[in-house]
Design an enzyme around this catalytic site. Structure first.
Site, PDB file in Angstrom:
ATOM      1  N   ASP A  67       0.845  -1.190   0.000  1.00 51.34           N
ATOM      2  CA  ASP A  67       0.000   0.000   0.000  1.00 51.34           C
ATOM      3  C   ASP A  67       0.882   1.243   0.000  1.00 51.34           C
ATOM      4  OD1 ASP A  67      -2.557  -1.430   0.360  1.00 51.34           O
ATOM      5  OD2 ASP A  67      -1.710  -1.944   2.316  1.00 51.34           O
ATOM      6  N   ASP A  69       0.591   5.250   1.025  1.00 47.76           N
ATOM      7  CA  ASP A  69      -0.177   6.306   1.683  1.00 47.76           C
ATOM      8  C   ASP A  69       0.500   7.651   1.473  1.00 47.76           C
ATOM      9  OD1 ASP A  69      -1.868   4.329   2.600  1.00 47.76           O
ATOM     10  OD2 ASP A  69      -0.898   4.171   4.556  1.00 47.76           O
ATOM     11  N   ASP A 146       2.619   6.527  15.327  1.00 47.42           N
ATOM     12  CA  ASP A 146       2.863   5.542  16.373  1.00 47.42           C
ATOM     13  C   ASP A 146       4.345   5.204  16.566  1.00 47.42           C
ATOM     14  OD1 ASP A 146       3.038   4.196  13.971  1.00 47.42           O
ATOM     15  OD2 ASP A 146       1.445   2.760  14.400  1.00 47.42           O
TER      16      ASP A 146
END
Length: 445
Positions: A67, A69, A146
């Site tokens: 993916d 982003d 995070d």
């Protein structure tokens, strides 16, 4: 619940470090063409545009990202105005999805830590972040992510990598490190503990001691996470090709008992280690199938993970005087019922999982009609693969494996070569109630 600001993570003192193109390994050839289209259009419209997170991290360690982003200073509405193929999603985190056929490029607006009243943030009394749509700068955005390894930004403007939290060095040293105070960050979102284990397993990273220390203490907070979300996290943990390393990480950091309490208890009480050996062998088989591009059924995965719990309850019920067949059924139902309160295992997976378990009782039975019926069962192949797996826990199944391997080729020859139990025994089926009776008189109307 209340709407005041979330706890602000401990500031990271690394400051901005810009790594120029000739000092990092990221090339546009490694980036999806659709992601590049999004990045360039945002940049041409006067917005900041960065590839961010896992894609940057993965390319730096030599992996191929799944993916891509994008992070930007454009609001979701501004992104939507630039792309006709864009839809806005999410309440907890408002995002823009730019859709290119099967590929979706997720575009997120930089988010801030402190709510000045202009945004939309909601925090649970325990510190869990329920909604976070307060926009800010790239520096704000980096600090609220995070892990440091996930807070690297590839700039389309000059092809540099921007690092505000020391993530570039952590990636080079293969370290998973939380940004900010670990207790606070785990309380904001307890699933971060699972992410730490999963990413460490996937990347072969060590979890930094300060990041690892609170996990056993806070593992119980996973009970606050939605069971459906934990099911999705389990699929990521065990169906991404790193199931064995993920399982060992869950054990090491005290999370196995939070996700699979009954299996963890059964494994702890199994002194021989046979059940654990079977689970690990099953997960290794799963990893091999993923690596070979073969499908893996979540039903088989959970049959493996919950088998220790099933065995323990089954034995306990028999010790209480319940007949073996009935004990099997009750054990299957009980383990499933208890597990779904933690991890929401959908019925389309829990029912075949139970069939895999219950079919195990048919394998010692070699009566011709039973063999034919077992071979025609839609779950036979999965159940047989599970029987093969059980050999890792006990050599007692070798004869059954040999019989059913031959039975799939030639049932008659298998029955001749491997005589076994031909009488009705511990079949998982109840005795048939339907019997044909010849009546001497027609029934009265």
């Amino acid at each position: 619940m209340h709407n005041d600001s979330a706890p602000v993570p401990t500031p990271v003192s690394a400051g901005l470090r810009s790594i120029p193109r000739d000092q990092h390994s990221i090339s546009r050839r490694q980036i999806s063409q659709n992601a590049l289209r999004v990045l360039y259009r945002l940049h041409e419209a006067g917005h900041e545009a960065y590839l961010v997170g896992g894609a940057v991290r993965d390319v730096l360690v030599g992996l191929t990202p799944k993916d891509f982003d994008v992070a930007t200073d454009a609001t979701p509405e501004q992104v939507k105005a630039l792309f006709r193929n864009c839809r806005l999603i999410g309440r907890r985190f408002r995002l823009a999805h730019v859709v290119f056929g099967r590929e979706i490029i997720e575009v997120a607006t930089f988010r801030a830590n402190v709510d000045d009243g202009s945004g939309d943030r909601e925090v649970h009394d325990g510190g869990r972040l329920l909604r976070d749509n307060v926009y800010g700068t790239i520096e704000d955005d980096a600090v609220r992510r995070d892990f440091t390894a996930n807070a690297l930004y590839y700039a389309i403007a000059d092809f540099s990598v921007r690092d505000y939290v020391g993530g570039f060095e952590d990636v080079q040293n293969r370290v998973m490190r939380l940004i900010g105070d670990p207790d606070t960050r785990y309380r904001e979102d307890p699933v971060r503990m699972l992410r730490a284990v999963r990413l460490a397993a996937k990347l072969d990273f060590a979890i930094e001691p300060g990041t690892a220390e609170p996990i056993p203490r806070l593992a119980h907070l996973l009970s606050e996470a939605a069971p459906a979300r934990l099911f999705e996290e389990c699929l990521k943990l065990f169906l991404s090709g790193h199931a064995v390393a993920s399982f060992e990480g869950l054990e090491r950091h005290g999370l196995l008992s939070a996700l699979f309490p009954e299996s963890a208890a059964a494994l702890a009480s199994n002194r021989s280690g046979a059940l654990r050996a079977m689970v690990v062998a099953g997960l290794a088989s799963t990893d091999a199938r993923v690596a070979a591009g073969e499908p893996v059924s979540p039903a088989f995965l959970f049959a493996t993970l919950l088998w220790p719990a099933f065995c323990r309850v089954w034995m306990k019920l028999q010790a209480e005087g319940v007949q073996p067949v009935e004990a099997q059924r009750r054990a299957a139902d009980r383990v499933t019922l208890h597990q779904v309160t933690t991890v929401a295992l959908p019925r389309r997976f829990s029912l075949p999982m139970q069939e895999i378990w219950l079919l195990q009782a048919r394998f010692p039975l070699r009566q011709r009609k039973r063999v034919t019926r077992t071979l025609s069962h839609p779950r036979f192949r999965a159940a047989f693969d599970f029987l093969v797996l059980r050999q890792n826990a006990s050599n007692a199944h070798a004869a059954d494996v040999a019989f059913w391997e031959e039975a799939q080729r030639d049932p008659d020859n298998a029955i001749a070569l491997y005589p076994g139990e031909h009488e009705d025994g511990d079949d998982e089926r109840a005795p048939r109630r339907r019997r044909r009776r010849r009546r001497t008189q027609s029934s009265a109307g």
